[in-house]
Scaffold this active site. Structure first.
Site, PDB file in Angstrom:
ATOM      1  N   CYS A  78       0.871  -1.290  -0.003  1.00  0.00           N
ATOM      2  CA  CYS A  78      -0.002  -0.007   0.018  1.00  0.00           C
ATOM      3  C   CYS A  78       0.777   1.305   0.036  1.00  0.00           C
ATOM      4  O   CYS A  78       0.251   2.358   0.203  1.00  0.00           O
ATOM      5  CB  CYS A  78      -0.798  -0.100   1.115  1.00  0.00           C
ATOM      6  SG  CYS A  78      -2.336  -1.342   1.136  1.00  0.00           S
ATOM      7  N   THR A  81       6.974   1.451   1.126  1.00  0.00           N
ATOM      8  CA  THR A  81       8.473   1.532   0.501  1.00  0.00           C
ATOM      9  C   THR A  81       8.566   3.146   0.363  1.00  0.00           C
ATOM     10  O   THR A  81       9.419   3.580   0.761  1.00  0.00           O
ATOM     11  CB  THR A  81       8.550   0.838  -0.551  1.00  0.00           C
ATOM     12  OG1 THR A  81       8.219  -0.439  -0.527  1.00  0.00           O
ATOM     13  CG2 THR A  81      10.308   0.907  -0.836  1.00  0.00           C
ATOM     14  N   TRP A  82       7.439   3.619  -0.245  1.00  0.00           N
ATOM     15  CA  TRP A  82       7.448   5.064  -0.647  1.00  0.00           C
ATOM     16  C   TRP A  82       7.358   5.772   0.683  1.00  0.00           C
ATOM     17  O   TRP A  82       8.068   6.874   0.760  1.00  0.00           O
ATOM     18  CB  TRP A  82       6.257   5.156  -1.380  1.00  0.00           C
ATOM     19  CG  TRP A  82       5.984   6.678  -1.822  1.00  0.00           C
ATOM     20  CD1 TRP A  82       6.568   7.552  -2.479  1.00  0.00           C
ATOM     21  CD2 TRP A  82       5.037   7.591  -1.340  1.00  0.00           C
ATOM     22  NE1 TRP A  82       6.109   8.948  -2.700  1.00  0.00           N
ATOM     23  CE2 TRP A  82       5.040   9.014  -1.579  1.00  0.00           C
ATOM     24  CE3 TRP A  82       3.962   7.531   0.028  1.00  0.00           C
ATOM     25  CZ2 TRP A  82       4.057   9.990  -1.189  1.00  0.00           C
ATOM     26  CZ3 TRP A  82       3.155   8.455   0.361  1.00  0.00           C
ATOM     27  CH2 TRP A  82       3.454   9.795  -0.246  1.00  0.00           C
ATOM     28  N   HIS A 143       3.599  -3.399   9.856  1.00  0.00           N
ATOM     29  CA  HIS A 143       2.452  -3.890   9.239  1.00  0.00           C
ATOM     30  C   HIS A 143       1.303  -4.376  10.302  1.00  0.00           C
ATOM     31  O   HIS A 143       0.359  -4.988   9.674  1.00  0.00           O
ATOM     32  CB  HIS A 143       2.676  -4.973   8.134  1.00  0.00           C
ATOM     33  CG  HIS A 143       3.428  -4.717   6.903  1.00  0.00           C
ATOM     34  ND1 HIS A 143       2.980  -3.643   6.276  1.00  0.00           N
ATOM     35  CD2 HIS A 143       4.396  -5.260   6.391  1.00  0.00           C
ATOM     36  CE1 HIS A 143       3.897  -3.441   5.158  1.00  0.00           C
ATOM     37  NE2 HIS A 143       4.666  -4.399   5.086  1.00  0.00           N
ATOM     38  N   LYS A 244       4.758  -0.505 -10.448  1.00  0.00           N
ATOM     39  CA  LYS A 244       4.002   0.520 -11.278  1.00  0.00           C
ATOM     40  C   LYS A 244       3.602   1.516 -10.368  1.00  0.00           C
ATOM     41  O   LYS A 244       3.751   2.892 -10.415  1.00  0.00           O
ATOM     42  CB  LYS A 244       2.678   0.020 -11.804  1.00  0.00           C
ATOM     43  CG  LYS A 244       2.720  -0.686 -13.093  1.00  0.00           C
ATOM     44  CD  LYS A 244       1.463  -1.027 -13.365  1.00  0.00           C
ATOM     45  CE  LYS A 244       1.070  -1.329 -15.145  1.00  0.00           C
ATOM     46  NZ  LYS A 244      -0.025  -1.818 -15.601  1.00  0.00           N
TER      47      LYS A 244
HETATM   48  N1  PPS Z   1       8.486   5.566  -4.487  1.00  0.00           N
HETATM   49  C1  PPS Z   1       7.290   4.889  -5.036  1.00  0.00           C
HETATM   50  N2  PPS Z   1       6.269   5.605  -5.548  1.00  0.00           N
HETATM   51  C2  PPS Z   1       5.216   5.093  -5.972  1.00  0.00           C
HETATM   52  N3  PPS Z   1       4.780   3.691  -5.680  1.00  0.00           N
HETATM   53  C3  PPS Z   1       5.823   3.092  -5.134  1.00  0.00           C
HETATM   54  C4  PPS Z   1       6.913   3.434  -4.566  1.00  0.00           C
HETATM   55  N4  PPS Z   1       7.585   2.571  -4.187  1.00  0.00           N
HETATM   56  C5  PPS Z   1       6.914   1.469  -4.101  1.00  0.00           C
HETATM   57  N5  PPS Z   1       5.774   1.817  -4.935  1.00  0.00           N
HETATM   58  C6  PPS Z   1       4.549   0.621  -5.157  1.00  0.00           C
HETATM   59  O1  PPS Z   1       4.083   0.492  -3.764  1.00  0.00           O
HETATM   60  C7  PPS Z   1       3.501  -0.842  -4.001  1.00  0.00           C
HETATM   61  C8  PPS Z   1       4.472  -1.584  -2.991  1.00  0.00           C
HETATM   62  O2  PPS Z   1       3.906  -1.325  -1.785  1.00  0.00           O
HETATM   63  P1  PPS Z   1       4.652  -1.516  -0.623  1.00  0.00           P
HETATM   64  O3  PPS Z   1       5.645  -0.574  -0.768  1.00  0.00           O
HETATM   65  O4  PPS Z   1       3.839  -1.288   0.632  1.00  0.00           O
HETATM   66  O5  PPS Z   1       5.081  -3.019  -0.470  1.00  0.00           O
HETATM   67  S1  PPS Z   1       5.656  -3.676   0.989  1.00  0.00           S
HETATM   68  O6  PPS Z   1       4.533  -3.838   1.785  1.00  0.00           O
HETATM   69  O7  PPS Z   1       6.761  -2.654   1.595  1.00  0.00           O
HETATM   70  O8  PPS Z   1       6.036  -5.046   0.651  1.00  0.00           O
HETATM   71  C9  PPS Z   1       4.047  -1.359  -5.588  1.00  0.00           C
HETATM   72  O9  PPS Z   1       2.753  -1.131  -6.198  1.00  0.00           O
HETATM   73  P2  PPS Z   1       2.353  -1.763  -7.463  1.00  0.00           P
HETATM   74  O10 PPS Z   1       3.042  -1.221  -8.635  1.00  0.00           O
HETATM   75  O11 PPS Z   1       0.798  -1.594  -7.826  1.00  0.00           O
HETATM   76  O12 PPS Z   1       2.691  -2.986  -7.286  1.00  0.00           O
HETATM   77  C10 PPS Z   1       5.378  -0.364  -5.598  1.00  0.00           C
HETATM   78  O13 PPS Z   1       5.219  -0.141  -7.121  1.00  0.00           O
END
Ligand code: PPS
Length: 278
Positions: A78, A81-82, A143, A244
């Site tokens: 969700c 990482t961002w 989480h 994505k």
């Molecule tokens: N910097 C940044 N900007 C925008 N989006 C990003 C970014 N980093 C991670 N993502 C997208 O977030 C999705 C992964 O979620 P999480 O980071 O919560 O994953 S985790 O729980 O830490 O495993 C995953 O989404 P989806 O692309 O829809 O699979 C990542 O692409």
């Protein structure tokens, strides 16, 4: 620990996996993945990743929050990482000014290496010591459902929580792509059906979201619930976390009937809360 299956419609019912405690991360026909880090188990009404369970128990028993602590909370897939990257860059701004790109830890490290998951930090019993060694203000992530957080976190006004979540349909699609790294043969329908029953990692997703939503409404100074539209020690490879990050990718994977079904479940679960992903 008895394993139970969280049903979307009814209350918990016994989970029928013969081995009991470790059903699959994504309910794959043909058996559990051989890699135990992909297992989930039911703990206090939530589905937690099996490698996180010892850490969760240890956090509940021994985590001592400090004034200035910031906990980033989220369901998986969700935007964790961002948010980790954003919060780390903000809080480490003094030590690593934005212009100093070459020296910045985020230039060479995954955000998961910069901001630890508490569940992982506490997994081997040494978490308290590691946390005590960190200077304030400390930044960490989890989480865990709000209901799993120990009273020490919930009641310490100086320890803040920032929560991020995402449109549940996009979360399910993201989870499927992530899970396919381990099980390339995994059908989307398996991940979808499991999620509809609440069985996603750290699911049910609606309970996760509602826990922090209600905590934020009750105490907005403590729990910052980021607007859902904002949403877009690692166990997995770096490229598992970046795909994505788009909104609406679910349309490429769900039939209209599937989308309506998950929407109806989420709408029913969130009804009356004031929170909506519509
Ligand atoms: N910097 C940044 N900007 C925008 N989006 C990003 C970014 N980093 C991670 N993502 C997208 O977030 C999705 C992964 O979620 P999480 O980071 O919560 O994953 S985790 O729980 O830490 O495993 C995953 O989404 P989806 O692309 O829809 O699979 C990542 O692409």
């Amino acid at each position: 620990m008895a394993a139970t299956k969280q049903s979307a419609g009814a209350g918990p019912v016994p989970f029928k996996d013969s081995a009991g405690a470790v059903p699959l991360i994504t309910i794959v026909p043909g058996g559990r993945p051989s890699d135990p880090k992909l297992w989930v188990c039911c703990y206090q009404g939530t589905w937690v990743m099996a490698p996180h369970l010892p850490g969760i128990v240890s956090i509940q028993q021994s985590f001592a929050p400090r004034r200035g602590d910031v906990v980033l909370a989220s369901p998986p897939k969700c935007g964790t990482t961002w948010l980790k990257a954003l919060a780390f860059a903000t809080m480490a701004r003094g030590a690593y000014p934005p212009g100093d790109v070459e020296r910045h830890p985020l230039s060479r490290l995954n955000p998961h290496d910069c901001v630890p998951f508490m569940e992982m930090l506490f997994a081997d019993g040494s978490g308290s010591g590691k946390m005590d060694a960190l200077p304030s203000p400390r930044l960490m992530a989890t989480h865990m459902h709000h209901s799993l957080l120990p009273p020490s976190i919930k009641e310490n006004a100086g320890c803040k929580i920032i929560y991020i979540c995402r449109e549940p349909k996009d979360m399910v699609v993201s989870l499927w792509h992530f899970s396919r790294r381990a099980r390339p043969d995994l059908a989307f329908s398996d991940t979808f059906e499991a999620a509809c029953e609440g069985m996603s990692p750290n699911g049910p997703i609606w309970d996760h979201v509602l826990g922090y939503w209600n905590a934020s409404k009750a105490n907005p100074e403590k729990v910052l619930f980021l607007n859902p539209e904002t949403g877009s020690g690692s166990l997995f490879g770096n490229d598992w976390y970046f795909r994505k990050g788009g909104v609406g990718d679910w349309m490429n994977h769900m039939t209209p009937d599937m989308a309506r079904r998950l929407d109806a479940i989420v709408d029913e679960k969130l009804r009356g809360s004031g929170l909506s992903f519509a």
